[in-house]
Design a protein around this motif. Sequence first.
Motif, PDB file in Angstrom:
ATOM      1  N   CYS A  61       0.828  -1.213   0.000  1.00  0.00           N
ATOM      2  CA  CYS A  61       0.000   0.000   0.000  1.00  0.00           C
ATOM      3  C   CYS A  61       0.859   1.258   0.000  1.00  0.00           C
ATOM      4  CB  CYS A  61      -0.926   0.001   1.213  1.00  0.00           C
ATOM      5  SG  CYS A  61      -2.224  -1.265   1.152  1.00  0.00           S
ATOM      6  N   LEU A  64       3.358   1.183  -3.544  1.00  0.00           N
ATOM      7  CA  LEU A  64       2.779   1.190  -4.888  1.00  0.00           C
ATOM      8  C   LEU A  64       1.434   1.916  -5.000  1.00  0.00           C
ATOM      9  CD1 LEU A  64       3.634  -2.527  -5.629  1.00  0.00           C
ATOM     10  CD2 LEU A  64       4.770  -0.545  -6.633  1.00  0.00           C
ATOM     11  N   TYR A  65       0.806   2.216  -3.853  1.00  0.00           N
ATOM     12  CA  TYR A  65      -0.525   2.831  -3.908  1.00  0.00           C
ATOM     13  C   TYR A  65      -0.617   4.111  -3.072  1.00  0.00           C
ATOM     14  CZ  TYR A  65      -1.873  -1.579  -6.090  1.00  0.00           C
ATOM     15  OH  TYR A  65      -1.967  -2.663  -6.938  1.00  0.00           O
ATOM     16  N   ASP A  66       0.516   4.810  -2.921  1.00  0.00           N
ATOM     17  CA  ASP A  66       0.535   6.118  -2.264  1.00  0.00           C
ATOM     18  C   ASP A  66      -0.066   6.080  -0.855  1.00  0.00           C
ATOM     19  OD1 ASP A  66       1.243   8.821  -2.240  1.00  0.00           O
ATOM     20  OD2 ASP A  66      -0.785   9.446  -2.810  1.00  0.00           O
ATOM     21  N   GLN A  68      -2.517   4.321   0.298  1.00  0.00           N
ATOM     22  CA  GLN A  68      -3.949   4.020   0.377  1.00  0.00           C
ATOM     23  C   GLN A  68      -4.152   2.545   0.722  1.00  0.00           C
ATOM     24  OE1 GLN A  68      -6.049   6.711   0.169  1.00  0.00           O
ATOM     25  NE2 GLN A  68      -4.043   7.706   0.059  1.00  0.00           N
ATOM     26  N   VAL A  70      -5.624  -0.394  -0.088  1.00  0.00           N
ATOM     27  CA  VAL A  70      -6.325  -0.985  -1.237  1.00  0.00           C
ATOM     28  C   VAL A  70      -7.047  -2.259  -0.806  1.00  0.00           C
ATOM     29  CG1 VAL A  70      -4.739  -0.018  -2.913  1.00  0.00           C
ATOM     30  CG2 VAL A  70      -4.237  -2.248  -1.920  1.00  0.00           C
ATOM     31  N   HIS A  88       3.230  -8.269  -6.944  1.00  0.00           N
ATOM     32  CA  HIS A  88       4.022  -7.183  -6.365  1.00  0.00           C
ATOM     33  C   HIS A  88       5.146  -7.741  -5.502  1.00  0.00           C
ATOM     34  CE1 HIS A  88       1.419  -4.203  -7.956  1.00  0.00           C
ATOM     35  NE2 HIS A  88       0.430  -4.337  -7.074  1.00  0.00           N
ATOM     36  N   THR A 421      -1.721   9.396   5.366  1.00  0.00           N
ATOM     37  CA  THR A 421      -2.017   7.964   5.269  1.00  0.00           C
ATOM     38  C   THR A 421      -2.058   7.387   6.679  1.00  0.00           C
ATOM     39  OG1 THR A 421      -1.144   5.784   4.592  1.00  0.00           O
ATOM     40  CG2 THR A 421       0.452   7.555   4.865  1.00  0.00           C
TER      41      THR A 421
END
Length: 470
Positions: A61, A64-66, A68, A70, A88, A421
């Motif tokens: 998270c 690769l997902y800033d 967030q 997921v 991943h 986050t």
Amino acid sequence: MAAKDAAKPVETDQPKVVVTDAGKAIDHRLDQHEQYEFGGPFGVTAIMLGFPALMYYLWICLWLYDGQLVRPDSLEDVKPFLGRMWAHICEDANPSLYAWEVYGGNIIFQLFLALVMPGFKQEGLPVPSLNYKTLVYNCNALYSLYATMVTATVLHYTGIFRLTEIIENFGHLMSVGMICGVTISFGAYFFAIASGSQIRMSGNFIYDVFMGAILNPRIGPIDLKMWAEVRVPWVIVFFLAVSGGCKQYEELGYVTPNMAFMILATWLYLNACAKGEECIPQTWDMYHEKWGFMVIFWNFAGVPFSYVYSVVYMARTDPSKYQFSTPRYVFMFVTLLTAYYIFDTAMSQKSRFKMQTQGITTFRTAFPQLPGGTVKNPTFIQTTHGNRLLTSGWWAYSRKPNYAADWIQSFCWGAIIGTATPIPYFYSVFFITVLVHRTGRDFERCSAKYGKDWDRYCEVVKYKFVPGVY
């Protein structure tokens, strides 16, 4: 009962603490397996499988997902989602040869330093399972720390090993750390069985691997349990923060106050462990906790790769997403330093009191020595077991002042990125759960060990963590 009626000052000419026959009988019982903890075999199996999975998920998270959290969009998307997660891991977190060289090189270097660097010889507490023998610990973490910092600086500026590569290979290094943690956990168990050094066994294989089978594993003069507690996790944590700062400097031309905060925070913690290493032999970890998965995995993988999520986030994110105002930065730094002061001095007060009860009155001094680290004429409750319970200094206000201060530091490590986050707050959320559980285990053991004397102590020191609150 007033504190002055329940406690008395320690005089320097008082005899050392001697465990009574009744106390020895209690210690013998406490060194037997009586009940399962952590939910027994099922619970520890869930922990051993669940934590690595959680660590991978949170890293994905962030990486690769800033940051967030997921998740699958629907039940039909669960299988593809898990497939993406696995892809991943295979691509960005495989245990590469380079990661083995970096992680393994650090482990070997830290073992080498522990073996050759000069140190302070510290006597530990009498160990019941060794017929109350005291072990001697070579406390050379401080010299090893600064040797490591000098070596890392030279390697970085000569281009042999750029410190930015640590954070850039975070996923690969994390996988290597996990493999090492699992392998060493099982290896320590089988070594204990083969050498006949197992203690406090339940008879259930997976539970005993988790809790540990051996109490004081050593390689020559190196106590592995103490070495792994300081030289592995906190060294990696600090250099991950430094690596994040180096990466920011290379990409932005400056280091953000948030990253500088984490470099300071991690250095304070690492340096506290190193300069106060002689206090560690007086702790529950050395005296009672066995060397199993619960301790080993967390030292080799859990602590270094889940406590600095804020650094991982900042190394991958535009600073505009987590910048603060100047007053807020001031507040963060003041809070951190205040919490650190209480944590450092509380740990020092308790450990040096225990040393006093062993007849040790000359203490090691290493930078930085903070005022209030030793309580003069401390008061205590004398137990029928033979031990003494401190009721002075920070320990007059709560039974775990160090835990409260330690948790505030952990919260700051997440709060330094604000609300960008939630993932960096994992450390503080997990840590408070551990501290509450650990406190329950500790108090239960103390109640069994000291009986009515523990009740007296709880009347004098009423609060567990925060005076007037809890």
